[in-house]
Motif scaffolding. Structure first.
Motif, PDB file in Angstrom:
ATOM      1  N   MET A  16     -90.268  38.595 -17.873  1.00 39.28           N
ATOM      2  CA  MET A  16     -91.068  39.120 -18.659  1.00 39.28           C
ATOM      3  C   MET A  16     -90.766  38.780 -20.085  1.00 39.28           C
ATOM      4  N   TYR A  17     -91.610  38.635 -20.881  1.00 37.58           N
ATOM      5  CA  TYR A  17     -91.573  38.424 -22.364  1.00 37.58           C
ATOM      6  C   TYR A  17     -90.623  39.441 -23.012  1.00 37.58           C
ATOM      7  N   PHE A  18     -89.707  39.301 -23.638  1.00 37.14           N
ATOM      8  CA  PHE A  18     -88.975  40.046 -24.291  1.00 37.14           C
ATOM      9  C   PHE A  18     -89.465  41.410 -24.944  1.00 37.14           C
ATOM     10  N   HIS A  44     -92.963  42.325 -34.649  1.00 30.48           N
ATOM     11  CA  HIS A  44     -93.776  41.466 -33.838  1.00 30.48           C
ATOM     12  C   HIS A  44     -95.372  41.517 -34.325  1.00 30.48           C
ATOM     13  N   ASP A  80     -87.473  32.678 -33.746  1.00 30.69           N
ATOM     14  CA  ASP A  80     -87.480  31.737 -32.637  1.00 30.69           C
ATOM     15  C   ASP A  80     -87.522  30.358 -33.084  1.00 30.69           C
ATOM     16  N   ALA A 107    -100.121  38.730 -26.104  1.00 34.56           N
ATOM     17  CA  ALA A 107     -99.325  39.304 -25.304  1.00 34.56           C
ATOM     18  C   ALA A 107     -98.845  40.723 -25.796  1.00 34.56           C
ATOM     19  N   GLN A 164     -92.456  42.543 -24.522  1.00 36.96           N
ATOM     20  CA  GLN A 164     -92.947  43.351 -23.454  1.00 36.96           C
ATOM     21  C   GLN A 164     -92.285  44.512 -22.809  1.00 36.96           C
ATOM     22  N   GLU A 165     -90.954  44.413 -23.160  1.00 36.25           N
ATOM     23  CA  GLU A 165     -90.028  45.194 -22.192  1.00 36.25           C
ATOM     24  C   GLU A 165     -90.467  46.604 -22.763  1.00 36.25           C
ATOM     25  N   LYS A 177     -81.967  38.195 -28.174  1.00 35.31           N
ATOM     26  CA  LYS A 177     -82.397  37.085 -28.927  1.00 35.31           C
ATOM     27  C   LYS A 177     -81.526  37.003 -30.353  1.00 35.31           C
TER      28      LYS A 177
END
Length: 662
Positions: A1-3, A262, A192, A267, A5-6, A18
């Motif tokens: 899962m994309y972090f 973000h 990133d 997403a 979206q947790e 991260k």
């Protein structure tokens, strides 16, 4: 899962992963050591306590730091920030309301930049960007600032009041809130690192250092967990620029606070904002409060195929390090070898006698020879040549020539030549100046967007206009709701020099734009033209308001202080449509209002006033008689009329008259 979206229970832990990965990358890629080398070179006088220091295995070297690196960085910063850019709010429409809101927005920007010292934060971000190739400013809303609005008693998940240490319900003061802004270096802004461009980032995790007791007061339900924290997690020193000042060895109440920002993406449609202290302590989680990213980044130039920027400081660092070593070589040579050694013949039986006032005398045996001095060595001429070569190289790389550093070369004597050389340095660093302007635009737009979102209550603050006139203005978000962005107009390089400002002021004086000493001095000191055009802008805004009234068929009255011809020229645009020409109310209102301006121009009673305002009154038409009885307008003198003068006579005519009489 994309972090990102947790869920709420795991998002803090995913963000901390991260952060750890980011610091590991900084170390393995070598960027951490580059940042530390820049930090150490820039603040070297602090680490050496402003003194000469000894190095080498046996302490054989005496070191001198000359701050060439800091000097060059400071001059680059000065060239980028010395010309203050003008903020221009842009509204979605061009009607009177929108145009008036741009003036309010401009005043708000001036207020936050000057009174709230936001311009200093932009200068600091520029300094960091030149040093580390990346810098960041985060705009946020602090609910604990501003006036108190109300008091509240927080409750736990079961709806029961939260009690304090004395067993009484905890009371929280709710305030109106205000804008807050902070500046960050790359060491405190995780991102990133796998991105291929610094413009493609979708998220950042900012790290702040805050007193844990201040945080526990704002989150009483987490009081025990927060106050148990300490800054003991140091990622093996991978997260610090200055490793000699570790907080975990001090009795400090400061702890790191992390915030995820973000952007809205496919997403994460609403974006996301997460604030946490550790993987287990989550302070806030929710959608991004405003549409655009709250993190504003400044990058002098981009490093190809990299998520990071590039700066000229990377190129200057080894040159300045070499200069430091060469200066240290000179100091060591002259200190160790520059002091002469006394050579005395064997069995000379010399005796040294101290006399008054520090005078010393020496006796020796002449048969054995007199003493001599020995110099072990002296600085090489090549050392001085290499120092000059490296200095010239640093100036070439940074484009900070001798003139920009305040020196006057022997081959340049005229002011025009010096101005040309200085303008070359300014032009070469125009990309840095452009980055400074881009950051200013982002800050201005972000500031307005945050105020449009959170400034619910009426606020009273001093608004500084373009002429630095201060007035109290009450406003809220409804007064700037049509402003969608802010642009920045770069100052002309000629405005950055005293000679350039003098030339510009003289040109404006010759063209009649400047009409008084105050305006001339304003241009001379600041190079700004806003005070000279402020009255014209106000007049045009007033005309636009009148045109809106005329477009609705409303009656508008002309004033003798109006710019009559300018009003007439601009009012006719009301009839520039078929619909307006076919509306009798609009046509009548517009033509009647234009006629009022014409009447003012043709009224002789206003001739002197119009002339004092720089307007030419209309001359009466030929043959036009004043209203009323003409005889009433003629003023005859009282009393007897004066005798008319005797006219000369022609003698021939007298003879002719006599013949006729006979």
């Amino acid at each position: 899962m994309y972090f990102a979206q947790e869920d709420k229970n795991n998002i803090a832990r995913a963000c901390m992963v991260k952060v750890e990965e980011y610091y590991t990358y900084l170390e393995t890629s070598g960027r951490l050591y580059l940042y530390r080398a820049i930090y150490d070179m820039y603040y070297r006088a602090r680490t050496t306590r402003g003194q000469l220091y000894i190095s080498g295995i046996n302490g054989q070297y005496l070191n001198l730091d000359t701050a060439d690196f800091r000097n060059l960085i400071q001059h680059l910063k000065s060239l980028a920030t010395k010309s203050r850019s003008a903020f221009i709010p842009i509204s979605t429409n061009t009607d009177y309301k929108s145009e008036s809101q741009t003036r309010v927005a401009r005043g708000i920007l001036e207020y936050y930049l000057k009174d709230k010292k936001l311009d200093r934060l932009i200068d600091l971000a520029t300094e960091y960007a030149i040093m580390y190739a990346d810098s960041f400013i985060v705009l946020d809303w602090d609910v604990n600032k501003g006036r108190t609005v109300m008091m509240d008693e927080p409750k736990d998940d079961e709806g029961n009041p939260i009690l304090d240490d004395n067993g009484k319900p905890t009371v929280i003061t709710l305030k109106e809130g205000d804008l807050t802004a902070k500046c960050y270096t790359p060491i405190d802004m995780a991102c990133d690192y796998s991105r291929r461009s610094p413009r493609d980032h979708e998220w950042y995790i900012a790290r702040d250092w805050i007193n844990k007791y201040e945080i526990s007061a704002a989150y009483p339900e987490l009081k025990n967990e927060i106050e148990a924290l300490s800054d003991h997690v140091s990622f093996n020193n991978k997260d610090r620029l200055f490793v000699y000042n570790q907080r975990d060895s001090l009795n400090s109440d400061i702890v790191p606070v992390y915030t995820l920002y973000h952007n809205p993406t496919a997403a994460v449609p609403e974006g996301r904002m997460v604030r946490f202290l550790s993987p287990e302590i989550l302070l806030f989680e929710g959608p991004l409060p405003i549409e655009d990213m709250q993190v504003k980044r400044m990058t002098p130039s981009e490093e190809g195929e990299s998520a990071f920027g590039y700066s000229v400081s990377f190129d200057l660092l080894p040159i300045c390090e070499s200069l430091r070593k060469l200066y240290s070589t000179l100091i060591t040579t002259e200190t160790v070898s520059g002091i002469p050694i006394l050579l005395m013949p064997e069995n000379s039986n010399m005796d040294l006698t101290n006399l008054a006032d520090g005078i010393k005398a020496m006796t020796y045996n002449a048969a054995n020879g007199k003493p001599e001095t020995l110099h072990l060595g002296q600085a090489s001429q090549q050392t001085f040549e290499l120092i000059n070569l490296l200095k010239d190289l640093s100036q070439v790389i940074s484009a900070i020539n001798a003139v920009a550093r305040g020196e006057t070369p022997t081959n340049l004597s005229s002011g025009s030549s010096l101005a040309l050389v200085l303008s070359t340095a300014i032009e070469y660093n125009s990309s840095l100046q452009r980055s400074y302007a881009d950051l200013s635009e982002d800050i201005g737009t972000g500031l307005i967007n945050i105020l449009k979102t959170f400034a619910h209550t009426k606020r009273m603050m001093s608004i500084a206009g373009t002429s630095n006139k201060v007035a109290m203005k009450e406003w809220d978000k409804t007064d700037i709701d049509t402003i969608n962005r802010v642009t920045v107009e770069l100052g002309n390089p000629i405005q950055q020099t005293a000679g350039g400002r003098m030339k510009m002021a003289e040109d404006l004086l010759n063209k009649g734009v400047i009409t008084d000493v105050k305006g001339y001095n304003e241009v001379m000191m600041t190079g700004r033209l806003d005070p000279l055009i402020e009255d014209s802008e106000t007049e045009l805004l007033y005309i636009r308001q009148e045109n809106e009234e005329l477009s609705n068929g409303n009656q508008v009255y002309a004033m003798v202080t109006d710019d009559q011809l300018e009003h007439i020229r601009r009012h006719k645009s009301v009839l520039y449509s078929k619909e307006a020409k076919e509306d009798e109310g609009i046509v009548t209102a517009t033509l009647d209002h234009i006629q009022e301006h014409l009447d003012i121009l043709g009224n002789p009673q206003y001739a002197n006033l119009l002339a004092s305002l720089g307007q030419a009154p209309m001359a009466p038409q030929p043959g036009e008689m004043p209203e009323g009885n003409p005889s009433d307008q003629v003023s005859m003198p009282s009393g007897d009329l004066p005798n008319m003068p005797s006219m000369p006579k022609n003698p021939m005519m007298e003879m002719s008259d006599g013949v006729n009489q006979e």
